[in-house]
Design a protein around this motif. Structure first.
Motif, PDB file in Angstrom:
ATOM      1  N   LEU A 118      -6.283  -4.071   3.540  1.00  0.00           N
ATOM      2  CA  LEU A 118      -6.391  -3.514   4.898  1.00  0.00           C
ATOM      3  C   LEU A 118      -7.411  -4.274   5.750  1.00  0.00           C
ATOM      4  O   LEU A 118      -7.260  -4.364   6.962  1.00  0.00           O
ATOM      5  CB  LEU A 118      -6.740  -2.030   4.846  1.00  0.00           C
ATOM      6  N   THR A 137       1.061   9.003   4.625  1.00  0.00           N
ATOM      7  CA  THR A 137       0.225   8.157   5.466  1.00  0.00           C
ATOM      8  C   THR A 137       1.106   7.378   6.421  1.00  0.00           C
ATOM      9  O   THR A 137       2.242   7.030   6.078  1.00  0.00           O
ATOM     10  CB  THR A 137      -0.565   7.174   4.570  1.00  0.00           C
ATOM     11  N   THR A 153      -8.059  -5.337  -4.945  1.00  0.00           N
ATOM     12  CA  THR A 153      -9.218  -6.105  -4.502  1.00  0.00           C
ATOM     13  C   THR A 153      -9.909  -5.366  -3.359  1.00  0.00           C
ATOM     14  O   THR A 153     -11.053  -5.627  -3.047  1.00  0.00           O
ATOM     15  CB  THR A 153      -8.798  -7.489  -3.963  1.00  0.00           C
ATOM     16  N   GLY A 154      -9.168  -4.476  -2.698  1.00  0.00           N
ATOM     17  CA  GLY A 154      -9.738  -3.786  -1.541  1.00  0.00           C
ATOM     18  C   GLY A 154      -9.788  -4.686  -0.313  1.00  0.00           C
ATOM     19  O   GLY A 154     -10.493  -4.406   0.648  1.00  0.00           O
ATOM     20  N   VAL A 193     -11.402   2.927   4.325  1.00  0.00           N
ATOM     21  CA  VAL A 193     -10.308   2.112   3.776  1.00  0.00           C
ATOM     22  C   VAL A 193     -10.218   0.719   4.385  1.00  0.00           C
ATOM     23  O   VAL A 193      -9.672  -0.189   3.766  1.00  0.00           O
ATOM     24  CB  VAL A 193      -8.931   2.825   3.902  1.00  0.00           C
ATOM     25  N   ASP A 219       4.726   6.610   4.797  1.00  0.00           N
ATOM     26  CA  ASP A 219       5.114   6.964   3.425  1.00  0.00           C
ATOM     27  C   ASP A 219       4.903   8.442   3.173  1.00  0.00           C
ATOM     28  O   ASP A 219       4.204   9.123   3.925  1.00  0.00           O
ATOM     29  CB  ASP A 219       4.342   6.112   2.403  1.00  0.00           C
ATOM     30  N   PHE A 235     -13.180  -2.112  -0.467  1.00  0.00           N
ATOM     31  CA  PHE A 235     -13.018  -0.700  -0.784  1.00  0.00           C
ATOM     32  C   PHE A 235     -11.631  -0.492  -1.389  1.00  0.00           C
ATOM     33  O   PHE A 235     -10.610  -0.783  -0.775  1.00  0.00           O
ATOM     34  CB  PHE A 235     -13.158   0.202   0.445  1.00  0.00           C
ATOM     35  N   THR A 236     -11.613  -0.012  -2.608  1.00  0.00           N
ATOM     36  CA  THR A 236     -10.332   0.245  -3.259  1.00  0.00           C
ATOM     37  C   THR A 236     -10.439   1.461  -4.150  1.00  0.00           C
ATOM     38  O   THR A 236     -11.524   1.786  -4.640  1.00  0.00           O
ATOM     39  CB  THR A 236      -9.867  -0.978  -4.084  1.00  0.00           C
ATOM     40  N   THR A 237      -9.315   2.170  -4.320  1.00  0.00           N
ATOM     41  CA  THR A 237      -9.301   3.262  -5.285  1.00  0.00           C
ATOM     42  C   THR A 237      -8.375   2.881  -6.442  1.00  0.00           C
ATOM     43  O   THR A 237      -8.022   3.717  -7.254  1.00  0.00           O
ATOM     44  CB  THR A 237      -8.777   4.554  -4.627  1.00  0.00           C
ATOM     45  N   LYS A 238      -7.988   1.598  -6.441  1.00  0.00           N
ATOM     46  CA  LYS A 238      -7.035   1.161  -7.476  1.00  0.00           C
ATOM     47  C   LYS A 238      -7.747   0.304  -8.511  1.00  0.00           C
ATOM     48  O   LYS A 238      -8.636  -0.481  -8.154  1.00  0.00           O
ATOM     49  CB  LYS A 238      -5.922   0.337  -6.823  1.00  0.00           C
ATOM     50  N   ILE A 292      -4.660  10.099   2.055  1.00  0.00           N
ATOM     51  CA  ILE A 292      -6.039   9.644   1.888  1.00  0.00           C
ATOM     52  C   ILE A 292      -6.962  10.814   2.196  1.00  0.00           C
ATOM     53  O   ILE A 292      -6.790  11.504   3.193  1.00  0.00           O
ATOM     54  CB  ILE A 292      -6.341   8.467   2.845  1.00  0.00           C
ATOM     55  N   ALA A 334       1.242   4.050  -3.123  1.00  0.00           N
ATOM     56  CA  ALA A 334       0.774   5.437  -2.927  1.00  0.00           C
ATOM     57  C   ALA A 334       1.891   6.459  -3.122  1.00  0.00           C
ATOM     58  O   ALA A 334       1.628   7.653  -3.186  1.00  0.00           O
ATOM     59  CB  ALA A 334       0.186   5.591  -1.526  1.00  0.00           C
ATOM     60  N   ASN A 389       0.839  -1.216   0.000  1.00  0.00           N
ATOM     61  CA  ASN A 389       0.000   0.000   0.000  1.00  0.00           C
ATOM     62  C   ASN A 389       0.869   1.261   0.000  1.00  0.00           C
ATOM     63  O   ASN A 389       0.607   2.207  -0.737  1.00  0.00           O
ATOM     64  CB  ASN A 389      -0.910   0.030   1.227  1.00  0.00           C
TER      65      ASN A 389
HETATM   66  N1  LIG Z   1      -0.456   4.113   2.373  1.00  0.00           N
HETATM   67  C1  LIG Z   1      -1.534   4.514   1.714  1.00  0.00           C
HETATM   68  N2  LIG Z   1      -1.554   5.735   1.119  1.00  0.00           N
HETATM   69  C2  LIG Z   1      -2.658   6.154   0.460  1.00  0.00           C
HETATM   70  N3  LIG Z   1      -3.788   5.431   0.345  1.00  0.00           N
HETATM   71  C3  LIG Z   1      -3.828   4.225   0.916  1.00  0.00           C
HETATM   72  C4  LIG Z   1      -2.723   3.706   1.640  1.00  0.00           C
HETATM   73  N4  LIG Z   1      -3.082   2.486   2.138  1.00  0.00           N
HETATM   74  C5  LIG Z   1      -4.343   2.258   1.713  1.00  0.00           C
HETATM   75  N5  LIG Z   1      -4.809   3.295   0.972  1.00  0.00           N
HETATM   76  C6  LIG Z   1      -6.140   3.439   0.380  1.00  0.00           C
HETATM   77  O1  LIG Z   1      -6.992   2.448   0.937  1.00  0.00           O
HETATM   78  C7  LIG Z   1      -7.567   1.649  -0.084  1.00  0.00           C
HETATM   79  C8  LIG Z   1      -7.784   0.257   0.437  1.00  0.00           C
HETATM   80  O2  LIG Z   1      -6.566  -0.400   0.677  1.00  0.00           O
HETATM   81  P1  LIG Z   1      -6.484  -1.968   0.659  1.00  0.00           P
HETATM   82  O3  LIG Z   1      -5.110  -2.363   0.926  1.00  0.00           O
HETATM   83  O4  LIG Z   1      -7.548  -2.492   1.549  1.00  0.00           O
HETATM   84  O5  LIG Z   1      -6.920  -2.325  -0.806  1.00  0.00           O
HETATM   85  P2  LIG Z   1      -6.118  -2.031  -2.146  1.00  0.00           P
HETATM   86  O6  LIG Z   1      -4.719  -1.714  -1.831  1.00  0.00           O
HETATM   87  O7  LIG Z   1      -6.905  -1.042  -2.921  1.00  0.00           O
HETATM   88  O8  LIG Z   1      -6.217  -3.428  -2.876  1.00  0.00           O
HETATM   89  P3  LIG Z   1      -5.312  -4.720  -2.572  1.00  0.00           P
HETATM   90  O9  LIG Z   1      -4.654  -4.495  -1.257  1.00  0.00           O
HETATM   91  O10 LIG Z   1      -6.256  -5.828  -2.535  1.00  0.00           O
HETATM   92  O11 LIG Z   1      -4.357  -4.770  -3.677  1.00  0.00           O
HETATM   93  C9  LIG Z   1      -6.630   1.767  -1.222  1.00  0.00           C
HETATM   94  O12 LIG Z   1      -7.271   1.530  -2.457  1.00  0.00           O
HETATM   95  C10 LIG Z   1      -6.135   3.211  -1.107  1.00  0.00           C
HETATM   96  O13 LIG Z   1      -7.057   4.097  -1.659  1.00  0.00           O
END
Ligand SMILES: Nc1ncnc2c1ncn2[C@@H]1O[C@H](COP(=O)(O)OP(=O)(O)OP(=O)(O)O)[C@@H](O)[C@H]1O
Ligand SMILES: [Mg+2]
Length: 507
Positions: free
Chosen positions: A472, A496, A468-469, A456, A443, A461-464, A448, A416, A412
């Motif tokens: 976390l 973050t 998969t969201g 999050v 980082d 929940f994902t912004t990518k 966020i 980011a 993560n």
């Molecule tokens: N260090 C970070 N800096 C900025 N945004 C973050 C950070 N960690 C998590 N996020 C935000 O939280 C969301 C959810 O994180 P999570 O790890 O649950 O899923 P993901 O990273 O999107 O997908 P996956 O981990 O399954 O690849 C991310 O899509 C991102 O928007």
């Protein structure tokens, strides 16, 4: 001059005059009018009577055998503060008139006087006294009622504010101070919207306030309050217009700005968090059924692929080195990828239907270093520097699960952070909780958004695009199953920090 019971409802007229005939005359006049008349010929006895039974009205001769009536006047007023005093004199002098006025006499009568004249004076003195009493009683009632309302406002467990027509805070109760962290003195005189809310909410809030004030339409809405130290609390707000009238002309400065809106807020942060957890649990339960089905469907072909890969590897092993070596390399990569896929599958199942966890002493540094060694080349390739500040700590837990936690958090952070950024990984004792060790991933990435912060940890929940969201969600589930906690702080465009704290291993 009959002795009277103290409960006598008649007004008391005290006559202090050594002129017995006049005194008796007055008694004859005033007793039939419903007065209780007390008579005494000198100042000393008069004061004694006033102290013993009080009076509503005293008629006092200025020339008494033992004192001047003007000197007795202040003592009488002190003995019976509610009573009025009328001075009577045979020789009016400027001095005695001035002394009478200074001493607070109601009137000054010069002998000889007409009976009617005196009756009128006595009646108006009593009216004055009644008015004064009524005013005192009203003032007392007002003070009590004010105190009661103040107590209600101050002791209630909801936020209560009063705003003037410009939206400036004029009333700020104790609970508002407790929740927001602002002392009343800091909040009073500041604009409500700017004081307690993030800029992105200002426009919408102002519209709400205007609607409540101008159209008298009560507003109920949810908006996060930003506390003095920058934390966010979810609050349900109710805004209603007060019934305050504009001040009458000439009284504009009588009071500080009148209130135009009442704002009442209830903190629902914990309730919303519980609701969210319940919804997540439901989503997870739902996902469990789905994931179990999926896992079954995927595992079989995955196992078949792994088996075929082994056979392939054995065949390749029989080739000579020059031909076999590059193929062997590819086989290793494919196998690693298939294993990763297998692990991903277990992640789904892990989250949906957690398996029992190992509980052993884990040397955090070893585990963390191995995760970082694995990822660092990738980070460097993206232009990100990785700093390690790892104290030697041991925690109780399941090493494989913790590896996954560190792996998810590092990914993560890396995803980011743009080129030129940095990731710092620390391992340290928990400053706020004895017996806990923490690992932080800090980082300098994009951070966020405030509104996203609470989402999050929700599964999916994902912004990518390719996320998969689940990352976390799994982190939080694993850490909480270890009896630990995860904290996330973030500032947009700054970075973050995610911290996972776990119980330390003893010994
Ligand atoms: N260090 C970070 N800096 C900025 N945004 C973050 C950070 N960690 C998590 N996020 C935000 O939280 C969301 C959810 O994180 P999570 O790890 O649950 O899923 P993901 O990273 O999107 O997908 P996956 O981990 O399954 O690849 C991310 O899509 C991102 O928007
Ligand atoms: Mg992730």
């Amino acid at each position: 001059m009959t002795p009277l019971a103290p409960t006598d409802p008649r007004p008391t007229l005290l006559i202090v005059d050594d002129h017995r005939a006049l005194a008796e005359n007055l008694q004859d006049i005033f007793e039939p009018q419903g007065f209780r008349v007390l008579f005494t010929p000198n100042a000393e006895a008069g004061l004694g009577l006033a102290r013993a039974s009080g009076f509503d009205l005293a008629l006092v001769d200025v020339n008494l055998p033992d004192a001047r009536g003007t000197d007795l006047l202040p003592k009488l007023r002190e003995a019976s503060p509610d009573g009025e005093v009328v001075l009577i004199t045979g020789h009016a002098t400027v001095d005695s008139a001035v002394a009478a006025v200074r001493g607070g006499a109601f009137h000054y009568v010069v002998k000889p006087f007409k009976v009617d004249e005196l009756v009128t004076i006595v009646q108006s003195a009593l009216r004055q006294r009644a008015l004064r009493r009524e005013r005192a009683a009203l003032r007392l009632r007002l003070t009590r009622s004010e105190r009661r309302y103040r107590e209600v406002v101050e002791s209630t467990q909801v936020v209560m504010l009063g705003l003037d027509a410009a939206g400036v805070v004029r009333l700020f109760n104790r609970h508002a101070a407790a929740l927001s962290g602002y002392a009343p003195a800091e909040a009073l005189g500041r604009a409500f919207v700017e004081l307690l809310f993030a800029p992105e909410h200002h426009a919408a809030l102002r519209t709400r306030l205007e609607r409540a004030a101008a159209e008298g339409e009560p507003q109920e809405f949810e908006a996060p309050l930003v506390t003095r130290d920058g934390k966010s609390r979810t609050v349900v707000w109710n805004v209603v217009a007060t019934s305050a009238q504009p001040p009458a002309p000439g009284f504009e400065d009588d009071e500080e700005a009148p209130l135009s809106l009442y704002v009442v807020g209830g903190d629902v942060t914990e309730r919303r968090a519980l609701e969210r957890r319940a919804a997540e649990a439901e989503a997870l339960a739902h996902m469990g059924t789905l994931a179990a089905g999926l896992a079954h469907e995927i595992r079989n072909p995955l196992n078949a692929a792994l088996l075929q890969l082994h056979l392939l590897a054995r065949g390749v092993g029989r080739l000579d080195a020059a031909e076999g070596a590059p193929l062997q390399g590819r086989i290793t990569i494919v196998e690693a990828e298939l294993r990763r896929l297998e692990r991903l599958l277990s992640d789904f199942l892990e989250l949906a239907r957690p398996r029992p966890m190992a509980r052993e002493a884990v040397v955090v540094a070893t585990l963390l270093e191995s995760v970082l060694d694995f990822h660092e080349p990738n980070a460097i390739a993206r232009g990100i520097t990785v700093a390690r500040r790892i104290a030697p700590l041991r925690v109780v837990g399941d090493p494989e699960r913790l590896r996954q936690v560190f792996h998810n958090l590092f990914l993560n952070a890396m995803e980011a952070t743009p080129s030129g950024g940095a990731i710092t990984v620390t391992c340290h004792r928990d400053a706020t909780r004895e017996g806990f060790g923490c690992v932080s991933f800090i980082d300098t990435g994009r951070g966020i958004a405030r509104g996203t912060l609470e989402k999050v940890f929700e599964p999916f929940f994902t912004t990518k695009e390719a996320g998969t969201g689940l990352g976390l969600s799994i982190v939080r589930q694993i850490i909480e199953r270890h009896g630990g906690r995860v904290e996330l702080e973030s500032a947009e465009q700054k970075g973050t920090r995610v911290t996972a704290c776990l119980p330390e291993a003893s010994g």
